[in-house]
Enzyme design. Structure first.
Site, PDB file in Angstrom:
ATOM      1  N   ARG A  26     -38.493  40.376  22.609  1.00 19.24           N
ATOM      2  CA  ARG A  26     -39.437  39.763  21.810  1.00 19.24           C
ATOM      3  C   ARG A  26     -40.625  39.341  22.733  1.00 19.24           C
ATOM      4  O   ARG A  26     -41.865  39.207  22.685  1.00 19.24           O
ATOM      5  CB  ARG A  26     -39.327  38.711  20.562  1.00 19.24           C
ATOM      6  CG  ARG A  26     -40.409  37.764  20.422  1.00 19.24           C
ATOM      7  CD  ARG A  26     -40.009  36.777  19.421  1.00 19.24           C
ATOM      8  NE  ARG A  26     -40.585  36.909  18.265  1.00 19.24           N
ATOM      9  CZ  ARG A  26     -40.958  35.336  18.232  1.00 19.24           C
ATOM     10  NH1 ARG A  26     -40.728  34.402  18.884  1.00 19.24           N
ATOM     11  NH2 ARG A  26     -42.212  34.467  17.246  1.00 19.24           N
ATOM     12  N   ILE A  56     -47.784  35.460  17.171  1.00 19.58           N
ATOM     13  CA  ILE A  56     -46.936  36.401  16.763  1.00 19.58           C
ATOM     14  C   ILE A  56     -46.254  35.317  16.125  1.00 19.58           C
ATOM     15  O   ILE A  56     -45.414  34.731  15.630  1.00 19.58           O
ATOM     16  CB  ILE A  56     -45.993  36.333  18.206  1.00 19.58           C
ATOM     17  CG1 ILE A  56     -44.832  37.777  17.891  1.00 19.58           C
ATOM     18  CG2 ILE A  56     -45.247  34.827  18.924  1.00 19.58           C
ATOM     19  CD1 ILE A  56     -44.500  38.447  19.326  1.00 19.58           C
ATOM     20  N   SER A  57     -45.998  36.236  14.741  1.00 13.17           N
ATOM     21  CA  SER A  57     -45.160  35.021  13.860  1.00 13.17           C
ATOM     22  C   SER A  57     -43.354  35.187  14.193  1.00 13.17           C
ATOM     23  O   SER A  57     -43.055  35.766  14.473  1.00 13.17           O
ATOM     24  CB  SER A  57     -45.240  36.322  12.086  1.00 13.17           C
ATOM     25  OG  SER A  57     -46.242  37.443  11.418  1.00 13.17           O
ATOM     26  N   GLN A  58     -43.612  34.173  12.499  1.00  8.34           N
ATOM     27  CA  GLN A  58     -41.884  33.568  13.052  1.00  8.34           C
ATOM     28  C   GLN A  58     -40.961  34.923  12.737  1.00  8.34           C
ATOM     29  O   GLN A  58     -41.506  35.554  12.399  1.00  8.34           O
ATOM     30  CB  GLN A  58     -41.236  32.851  11.720  1.00  8.34           C
ATOM     31  CG  GLN A  58     -40.082  32.193  11.968  1.00  8.34           C
ATOM     32  CD  GLN A  58     -39.935  31.076  10.390  1.00  8.34           C
ATOM     33  OE1 GLN A  58     -40.761  31.049  10.128  1.00  8.34           O
ATOM     34  NE2 GLN A  58     -38.549  30.619  10.528  1.00  8.34           N
TER      35      GLN A  58
END
Length: 226
Positions: free
Chosen positions: A48, A74-76
């Site tokens: 990530r 950037i999403s959880q």
């Protein structure tokens, strides 16, 4: 522009980006209710930190959304896992459309699980960066397009599954029209102050059954290109 593959050290990470940090994130996802072991394994192994600015690498494996520029995030990881899990729950789609490439992280997660991924992004610079990351990671089953996401990707439809990574008041009809009769769609819907993650499943006859999966918070779904 030449694209150079990431060295093994960059994929492996160290310190706050090490495999130990990724394992902790995977454990957190499992403890938080994510049940699909395939999804957890992909998130455990996907770097990530490769999808965010180097200044934020120390936070890459926290279970939190992070800025990626241009007013986007950037999403959880839990949200990425939940949306992916919801998309796969009733079978493996062969062809998935993503609206909102962003950093490319959600698309990369999907590419490790399904045969074909198509992703559309309206911000050219974000898409340029995401494409570089896809090439560096050697992802070959993913196609991307710079366009208004609200239009979908009609030339490549129909799609077995669709995932939206931005929230609008409703799902654009153009996107629903590009789904197979028994397709599945997962998306946040609502205003900036009140959003719900929904799943829509085609009944095979042209109608959709909708269910709510819980509250979420996403950037707004915008039209046009930027």
């Amino acid at each position: 522009m030449n694209i150079h593959p990431l060295p093994p050290s960059a994929l492996k990470g160290e310190g706050m980006t090490s495999q130990r940090a990724r394992d902790r994130l995977a454990a957190t996802l499992k403890e938080s209710g994510i049940q699909d072991a395939r999804v957890i394994d992909v998130i455990r192994n996907l770097p990530r930190h490769h999808f965010i600015d180097q200044a934020l690498h120390s936070r890459a494996y926290e279970n939190t959304a992070l800025p990626i520029g241009h007013g986007q995030t950037i999403s959880q990881p839990w949200v990425v896992a939940r949306m992916t899990e919801a998309l796969l729950e009733f079978g493996m789609p062969q062809k998935v459309l993503e609206i909102g490439t962003g950093s490319g992280y959600q698309a990369a997660v999907l590419s490790a699980l399904v045969p074909q991924v198509y992703t559309v992004e309206r911000i050219e610079e974000l898409l340029r960066q995401a494409r570089r990351r896809f090439r560096q990671l050697g992802i070959t089953n993913l196609r991307s397009r710079y366009d208004d996401g609200k239009l979908g990707w009609p030339d490549e439809g129909p799609f077995d599954a669709v995932i939206l990574t931005a929230a609008g008041d409703a799902i654009p009809h153009a996107i629903l029209d590009q789904m197979t009769p028994a397709g599945v769609l997962v998306a946040p819907v609502g205003s900036p102050s009140s959003q719900t993650l929904i799943r829509m499943r085609g009944d095979g006859q042209g109608d959709f059954v909708q269910e709510e999966l819980g509250p979420v918070s996403f950037v707004p779904l915008l039209g046009g290109i930027g």
